[in-house]
Write a protein that holds these residues in place. Structure first.
Motif, PDB file in Angstrom:
ATOM      1  N   PRO A 119       0.297  -1.386   8.786  1.00  0.00           N
ATOM      2  CA  PRO A 119       1.194  -1.976   7.790  1.00  0.00           C
ATOM      3  C   PRO A 119       0.737  -1.618   6.372  1.00  0.00           C
ATOM      4  O   PRO A 119      -0.420  -1.847   6.013  1.00  0.00           O
ATOM      5  N   THR A 120       1.639  -1.044   5.590  1.00  0.00           N
ATOM      6  CA  THR A 120       1.259  -0.578   4.257  1.00  0.00           C
ATOM      7  C   THR A 120       2.079  -1.201   3.132  1.00  0.00           C
ATOM      8  O   THR A 120       1.639  -1.177   1.980  1.00  0.00           O
ATOM      9  N   ALA A 121       3.264  -1.750   3.425  1.00  0.00           N
ATOM     10  CA  ALA A 121       4.068  -2.354   2.364  1.00  0.00           C
ATOM     11  C   ALA A 121       5.007  -3.384   2.966  1.00  0.00           C
ATOM     12  O   ALA A 121       5.350  -3.319   4.154  1.00  0.00           O
ATOM     13  N   GLY A 122       5.408  -4.348   2.153  1.00  0.00           N
ATOM     14  CA  GLY A 122       6.291  -5.402   2.633  1.00  0.00           C
ATOM     15  C   GLY A 122       7.214  -5.912   1.544  1.00  0.00           C
ATOM     16  O   GLY A 122       6.905  -5.819   0.347  1.00  0.00           O
ATOM     17  N   TRP A 123       8.350  -6.456   1.977  1.00  0.00           N
ATOM     18  CA  TRP A 123       9.370  -6.992   1.081  1.00  0.00           C
ATOM     19  C   TRP A 123       9.995  -8.240   1.713  1.00  0.00           C
ATOM     20  O   TRP A 123      10.325  -8.241   2.898  1.00  0.00           O
ATOM     21  N   ILE A 124      10.161  -9.303   0.936  1.00  0.00           N
ATOM     22  CA  ILE A 124      10.899 -10.488   1.373  1.00  0.00           C
ATOM     23  C   ILE A 124      11.809 -10.923   0.226  1.00  0.00           C
ATOM     24  O   ILE A 124      11.346 -11.123  -0.902  1.00  0.00           O
TER      25      ILE A 124
END
Length: 269
Positions: A119-124
């Motif tokens: 996992p390298t990036a996330g958005w919520i």
């Protein structure tokens, strides 16, 4: 050239919310809601938003693979890509579908990027609250454009506030969690929207959240964002959470000390 990926995917989620999700909120017909599994509903908004988001992600990273919640419902074999090399996207087009279908808040749109299985990036995005969290594993988390960091001080155990989704816990564990909750400041029942639980840790509204079911699209974005902000996301046995791992039980906390205190209160025999 500057890397605009965080902004580009954030804009894509805003587009999906504005064009698909919000126009259907509280305007669904009976035919727009169906049951994809016992007790689990899906709406036309879920399917349309996943199509829009998936197409946009493939444009941003040609050759990437999209593993969406609704796509997996039709083809569970898509989950095999979570350990693939290259770029793999996890998409939850409407997290909190039961809330959305009932005309309740909260609900969220979520994406995570895995690169070579990591996992390298996330958005919520919580579109009704106009709150968006974005981040990279190495660079930290931004909440509405402002950096988020781990709390400098840890509240006493008796002041800790957080949620525990106890519905699916085995009976013995459920009773232990409920009994242990009396040692904490407040043990909330949860909001039926994992994305909002993660956002509430980032905003400081709560210090922890406990889950039993850990579907990858529900937790890959939030665990990355909390970790990038200095928090912790581990299985009940202390193993770091990875979205490709099969298993149940997840405790997420604002920092190491909170994780240890809550684990001791709720999960220690």
């Amino acid at each position: 050239m500057a890397d605009t990926l965080l902004d580009d995917v954030g804009d894509l989620l805003l587009e999906a919310a504005d064009q698909v999700v919000l126009p259907l909120f509280r305007k669904l017909d009976e035919a727009d809601v169906s049951e994809k599994a016992p007790g689990e509903v899906v709406t036309v908004a879920d399917r349309r938003a996943e199509e829009l988001i998936s197409a946009g992600l493939r444009r941003l990273r040609p050759g990437s693979v999209v593993v969406g919640e609704e796509g997996v419902a039709d083809d569970p074999g898509l989950l095999r890509h979570l350990r693939d090399s290259g770029d793999v996207w996890l998409v939850d087009p409407v997290d909190g579908t039961a809330n959305f279908a009932a005309g309740r808040r909260p609900f969220a749109l979520m994406v995570a990027l895995l690169t070579d299985g990591r996992p390298t990036a996330g958005w919520i995005l919580d579109p009704l609250a106009e709150t968006i969290a974005v981040g990279r594993s190495e660079d930290g988390t931004l909440l509405n454009g402002r950096p988020v960091g781990a709390a400098a001080t840890v509240p006493p155990v008796g002041d800790l506030r957080g949620a525990a989704m106890t519905r699916f816990l085995p009976p013995e564990a459920r009773e232990r969690v409920r009994a242990g909750g009396r040692r904490l400041g407040e043990l909330l029942p949860g909001q039926h929207c994992a994305g909002r639980e993660y956002l509430d840790i980032l905003t400081g509204e709560q210090q922890f959240t406990l889950f039993w079911r850990t579907l990858p699209w529900d937790h890959a974005p939030g665990t990355l964002l909390v970790r990038a902000a200095g928090g912790v996301a581990r299985r009940f046995d202390g193993v770091d959470y990875h979205p490709a791992d099969e298993g149940r039980g997840l405790l997420v906390a604002a920092n190491e000390q909170v994780w240890a205190d809550v684990h001791d209160a709720l999960l220690s025999a």
